[in-house]
Write a protein that holds these residues in place. Sequence first.
Motif, PDB file in Angstrom:
ATOM      1  N   ALA A  30      41.048  -1.010  26.637  1.00  7.19           N
ATOM      2  CA  ALA A  30      42.398  -1.572  26.582  1.00  7.19           C
ATOM      3  C   ALA A  30      42.792  -1.829  25.132  1.00  7.19           C
ATOM      4  O   ALA A  30      41.940  -1.954  24.248  1.00  7.19           O
ATOM      5  CB  ALA A  30      42.448  -2.865  27.383  1.00  7.19           C
ATOM      6  N   ASP A  31      44.078  -1.915  24.904  1.00  6.18           N
ATOM      7  CA  ASP A  31      44.632  -2.126  23.569  1.00  6.18           C
ATOM      8  C   ASP A  31      44.116  -3.440  22.973  1.00  6.18           C
ATOM      9  O   ASP A  31      44.407  -4.517  23.484  1.00  6.18           O
ATOM     10  CB  ASP A  31      46.152  -2.149  23.659  1.00  6.18           C
ATOM     11  N   PHE A  32      43.356  -3.320  21.897  1.00  8.03           N
ATOM     12  CA  PHE A  32      42.766  -4.494  21.252  1.00  8.03           C
ATOM     13  C   PHE A  32      43.823  -5.403  20.645  1.00  8.03           C
ATOM     14  O   PHE A  32      43.632  -6.600  20.529  1.00  8.03           O
ATOM     15  CB  PHE A  32      41.773  -4.041  20.178  1.00  8.03           C
ATOM     16  N   PHE A  33      44.956  -4.838  20.249  1.00  6.16           N
ATOM     17  CA  PHE A  33      45.984  -5.610  19.560  1.00  6.16           C
ATOM     18  C   PHE A  33      47.001  -6.232  20.511  1.00  6.16           C
ATOM     19  O   PHE A  33      47.933  -6.884  20.072  1.00  6.16           O
ATOM     20  CB  PHE A  33      46.678  -4.742  18.510  1.00  6.16           C
ATOM     21  N   PRO A  35      48.488  -9.021  22.815  1.00  2.47           N
ATOM     22  CA  PRO A  35      48.310 -10.474  22.710  1.00  2.47           C
ATOM     23  C   PRO A  35      47.293 -11.031  23.714  1.00  2.47           C
ATOM     24  O   PRO A  35      46.535 -11.950  23.393  1.00  2.47           O
ATOM     25  CB  PRO A  35      49.706 -11.035  22.989  1.00  2.47           C
ATOM     26  N   MET A  36      47.255 -10.471  24.910  1.00  2.00           N
ATOM     27  CA  MET A  36      46.277 -10.935  25.904  1.00  2.00           C
ATOM     28  C   MET A  36      44.859 -10.605  25.445  1.00  2.00           C
ATOM     29  O   MET A  36      43.948 -11.430  25.590  1.00  2.00           O
ATOM     30  CB  MET A  36      46.568 -10.279  27.257  1.00  2.00           C
ATOM     31  N   SER A  37      44.662  -9.430  24.890  1.00  2.00           N
ATOM     32  CA  SER A  37      43.342  -9.048  24.377  1.00  2.00           C
ATOM     33  C   SER A  37      42.921  -9.971  23.245  1.00  2.00           C
ATOM     34  O   SER A  37      41.759 -10.385  23.173  1.00  2.00           O
ATOM     35  CB  SER A  37      43.357  -7.603  23.866  1.00  2.00           C
ATOM     36  N   GLN A  38      43.839 -10.286  22.379  1.00  2.56           N
ATOM     37  CA  GLN A  38      43.528 -11.167  21.264  1.00  2.56           C
ATOM     38  C   GLN A  38      43.123 -12.557  21.753  1.00  2.56           C
ATOM     39  O   GLN A  38      42.192 -13.162  21.224  1.00  2.56           O
ATOM     40  CB  GLN A  38      44.723 -11.265  20.311  1.00  2.56           C
ATOM     41  N   PHE A  39      43.817 -13.056  22.763  1.00  5.46           N
ATOM     42  CA  PHE A  39      43.467 -14.354  23.340  1.00  5.46           C
ATOM     43  C   PHE A  39      42.041 -14.325  23.901  1.00  5.46           C
ATOM     44  O   PHE A  39      41.243 -15.229  23.644  1.00  5.46           O
ATOM     45  CB  PHE A  39      44.463 -14.727  24.454  1.00  5.46           C
ATOM     46  N   GLN A 136      46.478  -0.860  32.026  1.00 10.70           N
ATOM     47  CA  GLN A 136      45.224  -0.347  31.475  1.00 10.70           C
ATOM     48  C   GLN A 136      44.017  -0.835  32.267  1.00 10.70           C
ATOM     49  O   GLN A 136      43.015  -0.131  32.378  1.00 10.70           O
ATOM     50  CB  GLN A 136      45.085  -0.754  30.005  1.00 10.70           C
ATOM     51  N   LEU A 137      44.100  -2.029  32.821  1.00 10.97           N
ATOM     52  CA  LEU A 137      42.969  -2.587  33.562  1.00 10.97           C
ATOM     53  C   LEU A 137      42.899  -2.077  35.005  1.00 10.97           C
ATOM     54  O   LEU A 137      41.812  -1.838  35.521  1.00 10.97           O
ATOM     55  CB  LEU A 137      43.032  -4.113  33.559  1.00 10.97           C
TER      56      LEU A 137
END
Length: 183
Positions: A30-33, A35-39, A136-137
Amino acid sequence: MDAFRFLVEIVFDLFLIVVLLRVWMQAARADFFNPMSQFVVKMTNPLVQPMRRLLPMVGNWDIATLLLAYLVGIGKILVLSSMSAGMTPMVTDTLMMGLAVVLFQFLSLLFWLTIIMAIMSWFNRGYHPMMAILGQLTEPFLAPIRRIIPPIGGLDLSVLVLIVAIQFARILLNNLLSLGMGL
């Protein structure tokens, strides 16, 4: 005591959700950048980074984070059992129940993310970061179903099939654990 037990369960479950999301996001690339991934990364990094020194990634699988999820599941079992009966279960039961906690939480997470994605798809037009990460998930689970049951008249039944499969897996897992535990 029930209220305190509820709070302990919520804390363990919420943290386990975040840890499982980290594993899942890495496996799905999934997209690392986002906002959910960053959290998720910021919430789990304090525990995952030290473990990564000992347990590196294997392919797309983050072994350190998987172990952390398993340890959180075991911790939940130990804390709740010490609160209710004052006795801890046998080691083998604790290890099996810890794995069950992780599997049940993953199935619940998949269920709810699929539901949220389906509902958001009715209203969302255009790009939204939450919709992107949900896609993506869930897409690795929905795509194989769509190959077997393509959309019929614009109606995508893959979400319904996935929800039924998740519920079936949860019931089956519960039955297997009940038999294995002698309940």
